[in-house]
Design an enzyme around this catalytic site. Structure first.
Site, PDB file in Angstrom:
ATOM      1  N   SER A 141     -26.123   6.916  28.492  1.00 55.17           N
ATOM      2  CA  SER A 141     -26.069   5.612  29.143  1.00 55.17           C
ATOM      3  C   SER A 141     -24.821   4.804  28.845  1.00 55.17           C
ATOM      4  CB  SER A 141     -27.306   4.790  28.752  1.00 55.17           C
ATOM      5  OG  SER A 141     -27.352   4.580  27.350  1.00 55.17           O
ATOM      6  N   HIS A 182     -31.746   7.586  32.534  1.00 51.84           N
ATOM      7  CA  HIS A 182     -30.656   7.185  33.423  1.00 51.84           C
ATOM      8  C   HIS A 182     -30.328   8.254  34.462  1.00 51.84           C
ATOM      9  CE1 HIS A 182     -29.359   3.372  31.532  1.00 51.84           C
ATOM     10  NE2 HIS A 182     -29.882   3.918  30.447  1.00 51.84           N
ATOM     11  N   LYS A 217     -35.950   1.586  35.374  1.00 49.69           N
ATOM     12  CA  LYS A 217     -34.547   1.546  35.795  1.00 49.69           C
ATOM     13  C   LYS A 217     -34.466   1.784  37.308  1.00 49.69           C
ATOM     14  CE  LYS A 217     -32.589   2.470  31.265  1.00 49.69           C
ATOM     15  NZ  LYS A 217     -33.814   2.196  30.475  1.00 49.69           N
TER      16      LYS A 217
END
Length: 396
Positions: free
Chosen positions: A186, A214, A244
């Site tokens: 990340s 991610h 996310k």
């Protein structure tokens, strides 16, 4: 009366963090966390959100969340193993398993909880874990909680991983050995070398664990890093987050049915923490459905990511070696990084500084997270502000 020792500890250490540029100021957002955000009375271009696909403010998700509140209430009411497992949770897990290409899925309250839960449910003091040195804090904490021997290998260094795997196996000290890695790292945006990791795992009979927080929604046309490489049948644990790219809250582990059965009876956050709300479960399911039906948002994310990268690189910024939309601008010195972020903010771009201990000392950066919701006009304005501030501060 509070403890004098506690007050002294807190005041001294907070002052020290501020002096070294390591103190994090929290900026409350008024209203939705979209491509632009309002902080105080100012509207800024938002380049610090993990809302990769813009789904956190998506009308279709809001609609099903509201319906779930009306039909199921605002809370699950219990832990999953008593009577907190609602039909909405089962629908979410079924949809996620289809999305990830695995036999089954277990969902948790957060991505952080996944790593705390799943690692310690399988690994113990008689085992060893080979962990990439740049793995996320939640992986590190999950490994520590398991009490397994933690053996760090150099970041994405396959020769070092093979060497340490061989040593661990040949030592004969461990019942089980796991290799664990982020799918997408990340802070730098680089992708794990999963095909090589899987080859080494097969050679030495290692358990494989990929934290794809991610990567989910970003790689593999949205299905994640493991699917990007076509390795769904070769990775034991696929961890993902719903917080996310999915745009809601929660996390999950995908894998074989017997693994998921074991996690349901042995992973502590599942056993001892109330389930996510009905609205969160329903909205997450809708988000996954959207990604399974169309790659439009994923394609827009990559288009915007590549556009911002090209603009910043052309200006002369050090954007590292990112392979994903994550775009760091590496400044180095912590105080200089804080100043750079503050000046961007003053000019109209919200791009948060990232410094130690999140990244190694001397590698402070401003991390940019373009999303599918940004317009070209927003990105052009952000690039122009970067140019102004970069020249002003001598960064470019």
């Amino acid at each position: 009366m509070t403890s004098k020792a506690l007050n002294s500890f807190l005041n001294d250490n907070i002052a020290d963090l501020k002096e070294r540029g390591l103190y994090n100021e929290i900026d409350p957002v008024q209203g939705p966390n979209g491509p632009e955000i309002k902080i105080g009375d100012r509207t800024l271009i938002n380049l610090s959100s993990n809302n990769y696909l813009g789904l956190a403010t998506e009308d279709r998700l809001k609609q099903v969340a509201k319906q779930a509140v009306d039909s199921h209430g605002v809370g699950a009411g219990a832990v999953r193993t008593i009577n907190g497992t609602l039909d909405l949770h089962l629908e979410l897990e079924k949809k996620l398993a289809a999305f990830k290409g695995t036999e089954a899925v277990i969902s948790y309250q957060s991505g952080f909880n996944c790593n705390m839960a799943a690692i310690s449910a399988v690994m113990d003091k008689h085992d060893a874990i080979l962990s990439d040195e740049l793995n996320h804090a939640s992986i590190i904490d999950g490994c520590r909680l398991s009490r397994a021997k933690i053996i760090r290998f150099n970041h994405s260094d396959m020769d070092d991983l093979r060497k340490k795997a061989k040593e661990a196996v040949e030592s004969g000290q461990y019942n089980k050995i796991m290799v664990i890695t982020d799918g997408v790292f990340s802070m730098d945006g680089d992708i794990a070398k999963l095909p090589e990791i899987v080859d080494i795992a097969e050679e030495f009979d290692l358990i494989t664990y990929v934290d794809d927080a991610h990567g989910s929604g970003v790689l593999g046309k949205g299905a994640g890093t493991v699917k990007h490489f076509g390795l769904q049948d070769k990775v034991d644990f696929q961890m993902g987050t719903l917080s996310k790219a999915i745009g809601v809250i929660g996390g999950y582990v995908a894998g074989k049915a017997n693994l998921i059965d074991w996690l349901k009876v042995r992973s502590r956050p599942f056993l001892f923490s109330t389930a996510v709300s009905p609205a969160d479960a329903a909205a997450s399911t809708k988000a996954v459905e959207i990604l399974m039906e169309s790659t439009e948002l994923n394609e827009k994310l990559w288009e915007n990511g590549n556009y911002l990268k090209a603009g910043l690189k052309q200006l002369g910024f050090d954007i590292g070696n990112s392979e994903t939309p994550i775009t760091p601008c590496i400044i180095g010195d912590e105080n200089a990084t804080q100043t750079f972020s503050r000046r961007l903010n003053e000019e109209g771009v919200y791009a948060k500084s990232i410094v130690f201990p999140t990244v190694p000392r001397g590698t402070g950066r401003v991390r940019n997270m373009p999303t599918a919701a940004h317009t070209k006009e927003m990105l052009d304005k952000a690039i122009a502000i970067y140019e102004k501030v970069g020249k002003e501060l001598g960064v470019i």
